[in-house]
Design an enzyme around this catalytic site. Structure first.
Site, PDB file in Angstrom:
ATOM      1  N   GLY A  89       0.823  -1.212   0.000  1.00  0.00           N
ATOM      2  CA  GLY A  89       0.000   0.000   0.000  1.00  0.00           C
ATOM      3  C   GLY A  89       0.850   1.252   0.000  1.00  0.00           C
ATOM      4  N   GLY A  91       2.648   3.675   1.421  1.00  0.00           N
ATOM      5  CA  GLY A  91       3.254   3.917   2.724  1.00  0.00           C
ATOM      6  C   GLY A  91       3.787   5.328   2.853  1.00  0.00           C
ATOM      7  NE  ARG A  92       8.492   6.129  -0.642  1.00  0.00           N
ATOM      8  CZ  ARG A  92       9.659   6.371  -1.170  1.00  0.00           C
ATOM      9  NH1 ARG A  92      10.337   7.412  -0.784  1.00  0.00           N
ATOM     10  NH2 ARG A  92      10.149   5.576  -2.088  1.00  0.00           N
ATOM     11  CE  LYS A 112       7.977   7.092  -4.966  1.00  0.00           C
ATOM     12  NZ  LYS A 112       8.321   6.540  -6.285  1.00  0.00           N
ATOM     13  CG  ASP A 252       5.116  -3.500  -5.151  1.00  0.00           C
ATOM     14  OD1 ASP A 252       5.731  -4.535  -5.464  1.00  0.00           O
ATOM     15  OD2 ASP A 252       5.651  -2.546  -4.563  1.00  0.00           O
ATOM     16  CG  ASN A 253       7.470  -1.057  -7.847  1.00  0.00           C
ATOM     17  OD1 ASN A 253       6.661  -0.426  -7.162  1.00  0.00           O
ATOM     18  ND2 ASN A 253       8.670  -1.366  -7.409  1.00  0.00           N
TER      19      ASN A 253
HETATM   20  P1  AMP Z   1       8.883   1.072  -3.493  1.00  0.00           P
HETATM   21  O1  AMP Z   1      10.149   0.305  -3.294  1.00  0.00           O
HETATM   22  O2  AMP Z   1       9.090   2.566  -3.494  1.00  0.00           O
HETATM   23  O3  AMP Z   1       8.087   0.599  -4.639  1.00  0.00           O
HETATM   24  O4  AMP Z   1       8.034   0.804  -2.168  1.00  0.00           O
HETATM   25  C1  AMP Z   1       7.639  -0.461  -1.716  1.00  0.00           C
HETATM   26  C2  AMP Z   1       6.712  -0.312  -0.536  1.00  0.00           C
HETATM   27  O5  AMP Z   1       7.385   0.306   0.563  1.00  0.00           O
HETATM   28  C3  AMP Z   1       5.483   0.548  -0.795  1.00  0.00           C
HETATM   29  O6  AMP Z   1       4.422   0.027  -0.069  1.00  0.00           O
HETATM   30  C4  AMP Z   1       5.903   1.891  -0.271  1.00  0.00           C
HETATM   31  O7  AMP Z   1       4.808   2.691   0.080  1.00  0.00           O
HETATM   32  C5  AMP Z   1       6.712   1.496   0.952  1.00  0.00           C
HETATM   33  N1  AMP Z   1       7.712   2.526   1.299  1.00  0.00           N
HETATM   34  C6  AMP Z   1       8.826   2.828   0.630  1.00  0.00           C
HETATM   35  N2  AMP Z   1       9.508   3.815   1.254  1.00  0.00           N
HETATM   36  C7  AMP Z   1       8.801   4.156   2.338  1.00  0.00           C
HETATM   37  C8  AMP Z   1       8.968   5.113   3.391  1.00  0.00           C
HETATM   38  N3  AMP Z   1      10.021   5.919   3.443  1.00  0.00           N
HETATM   39  N4  AMP Z   1       8.004   5.171   4.332  1.00  0.00           N
HETATM   40  C9  AMP Z   1       6.942   4.355   4.303  1.00  0.00           C
HETATM   41  N5  AMP Z   1       6.735   3.440   3.351  1.00  0.00           N
HETATM   42  C10 AMP Z   1       7.639   3.331   2.378  1.00  0.00           C
HETATM   43 MG    MG Z   2       6.474   0.949  -5.497  1.00  0.00          MG
END
Ligand code: AMP
Ligand code: MG
Length: 493
Positions: A89, A91-92, A112, A252-253
């Site tokens: 989900g 997360g940020r 973001k 998820d990407n």
């Molecule tokens: P990503 O690697 O950016 O595709 O993120 C993978 C997951 O980790 C997603 O659910 C993001 O929302 C969560 N996420 C990545 N960085 C952060 C952060 N700094 N704080 C909270 N959630 C994060």
């Molecule tokens: Mg992502």
């Protein structure tokens, strides 16, 4: 403060409970505008023309919510490096809502780095400046290169520090525009919970947004799946044609829309090598350049799995239909790949020997560690009888290089058009400039260390018309010198 900048719709926010959590972005201490994409704002029909840089900063930091927006964090799941995580989900990230652009298409506007959400797990909900600048540069470059992608609307400094492995870093918020944020992982989220009502609601939403003709198809879920497969096959072929390595092709990407999303440890390859990997977290080369099509197909199989109960009540029959659709990916992809690489050599007609010619050129490039971008671009000048010195040099300066160039020229004789037509056609298929990693790194370092954003803006400008010759940007065309080479890139976190 609430600003009226356009008509926001709250389509995703109108989906049932469980699809998202409603919450506003967490305000930041001292917003400062880094970049704002005026032409994209115009395309979206946003009325921000009269706003000061200060007002824009407050807006794109998430401190001032635009009128009509209903901010939410969206739920999704995903396979990360092959392991299923049932709850990821936003997360940020925060989805502000949808706007209808000038051509009538719905587009998501999302932040973001805008603070913690119920999906943050251990994370701080924030983004560091470096990854925000990287996403801005690379997503806009991809757009200019003609690749389906999410877009960059704005980047803002938060005036706060975020703590990362390297120590405290400047924080930033990125504003992303997307055809939608529906991911393979969004479907997996509800499939994992065996929530068929939610899955059906999600499918209907996705069909309306991305595959309206599927609504009246005999099997809407299957027609939708086939559309997603087709879009990914096209997209990955485009990446391959540019030497682009996404770096984190987790489910998820991967979007349903066929847009490239989530620019983390991505990079453009310089010396051609299918085993190229940049991501610091991809130790086993799962997401290497040459594996991207196979991974896309694997991810699409996860989408198909999630859709099974909607494809047919009879599981056996659903599996059969879904498997056929997934097998179809290989054909669609190879066709798109062949077309892409034929076009790079100026070949529009399809001849039996072309695939072998392309493979021979690539093999030679791999052996000689030829720069992918420069070498293909050099084919344009090599159309002229005396124009092949650069190409010859890039391909190894020997008899084998000469024979390959000769073989290509003989083949090119069977194409229609004058030599200047052919030259223009090859240029249109091979960019002069790509976002080279050492240039991105240089722009990030200047911003992070010295608060100097000029290299970032200059790089962005250099990449706006990547297929045009422009001596003013010559410095952005050359590969990294050995001491400038960036071997790993880090995730967006
Ligand atoms: P990503 O690697 O950016 O595709 O993120 C993978 C997951 O980790 C997603 O659910 C993001 O929302 C969560 N996420 C990545 N960085 C952060 C952060 N700094 N704080 C909270 N959630 C994060
Ligand atoms: Mg992502």
């Amino acid at each position: 403060m609430s600003l009226s900048i356009g008509r926001f719709e709250a389509r995703y926010a109108a989906l049932p409970e469980g699809f998202f959590a409603a919450l506003p972005p967490t305000p930041v201490a001292a917003p400062r505008l880094i970049a704002f994409n005026e032409s994209l704002a115009a395309e979206l029909g946003l009325s921000v023309g009269g706003l000061s840089a200060e007002a824009l900063a407050g807006l794109f930091a998430g401190n001032d919510i635009p009128e009509g927006a209903l901010p939410i964090a969206v739920a999704y799941a995903g396979h990360q490096f092959g392991s299923f995580v049932p709850q990821l989900g936003d997360g940020r990230a925060i989805l502000l809502g949808e706007v209808r652009d000038q051509s009538g298409r719905l587009r998501d506007i999302a932040f973001k780095g805008s603070g913690r959400t119920p999906y943050s797990r251990g994370g701080d909900g924030r983004a560091a400046l470096g990854p925000v600048l990287r996403e801005y540069i690379v997503s806009e470059a991809m757009y200019a290169l003609g690749v389906p992608t999410t877009r960059a609307l704005a980047a803002v400094l938060t005036g706060e520090r975020v703590l990362r492995e390297q120590g405290p870093l400047p924080g930033a918020v990125f504003t992303r525009v997307a055809a939608s944020h529906l991911r393979v992982g969004t479907f997996q989220f509800f499939a994992a919970r065996e929530d068929q009502d939610a899955l059906r609601a999600l499918l209907m939403f996705a069909i309306e947004r991305h595959e309206p003709t599927a609504r009246d198809a005999e099997n809407p879920a299957l027609a939708f799946l086939k559309g997603a497969i087709e879009r990914q096959a096209q997209l990955i072929a485009r990446w391959m044609g540019l030497g682009f390595v996404h770096g984190v092709m987790n489910t998820d990407n991967m979007t349903i829309s066929g847009e490239t999303i989530d620019y983390g440890p991505c990079a453009f390859m310089e010396a051609y090598d299918p085993a190229t990997v940049f991501s610091s977290i991809d130790q086993f080369g799962r997401y290497a350049y040459g594996r991207q099509a196979a991974i896309a197909q694997w991810n699409l199989a996860r989408l198909a799995e999630a859709l099974l109960p909607l494809i047919d009540h009879d599981e056996e029959s659903a599996v059969k239909l879904a498997s056929e659709a997934i097998s179809g990916f290989a054909h669609l992809y190879h066709k798109a790949y062949d077309e892409t690489f034929r076009a790079k050599l100026g070949l529009l007609k399809k001849e039996d020997d072309d695939a072998d010619l392309v493979a021979s050129v690539l093999l030679r490039m791999q052996q000689k560690q030829s720069d992918f971008t420069l070498t293909f671009r050099a084919f344009a000048d090599a159309v002229e009888p005396n124009g092949d010195s650069a190409l010859r040099h890039l391909m190894g300066d020997d008899d084998i290089a000469d024979q390959l160039i000769e073989r290509w020229r003989v083949r090119l004789l069977r194409e229609e058009g004058s030599s200047s037509d052919l030259k223009a056609r090859i240029k249109a298929a091979n960019p002069k400039r790509i976002p080279r990693n050492h240039r991105i790194e240089e722009a990030i370092q200047a911003a992070v260390r010295s608060d100097d954003f000029e290299p970032f803006h200059q790089l962005h400008r250099a990449l706006q018309h990547p297929y045009q010759d422009d001596p003013a940007f010559a410095a952005y065309e050359t590969p990294a010198a050995p001491d400038e080479r960036v071997r790993v890139t880090f995730c967006g976190t």
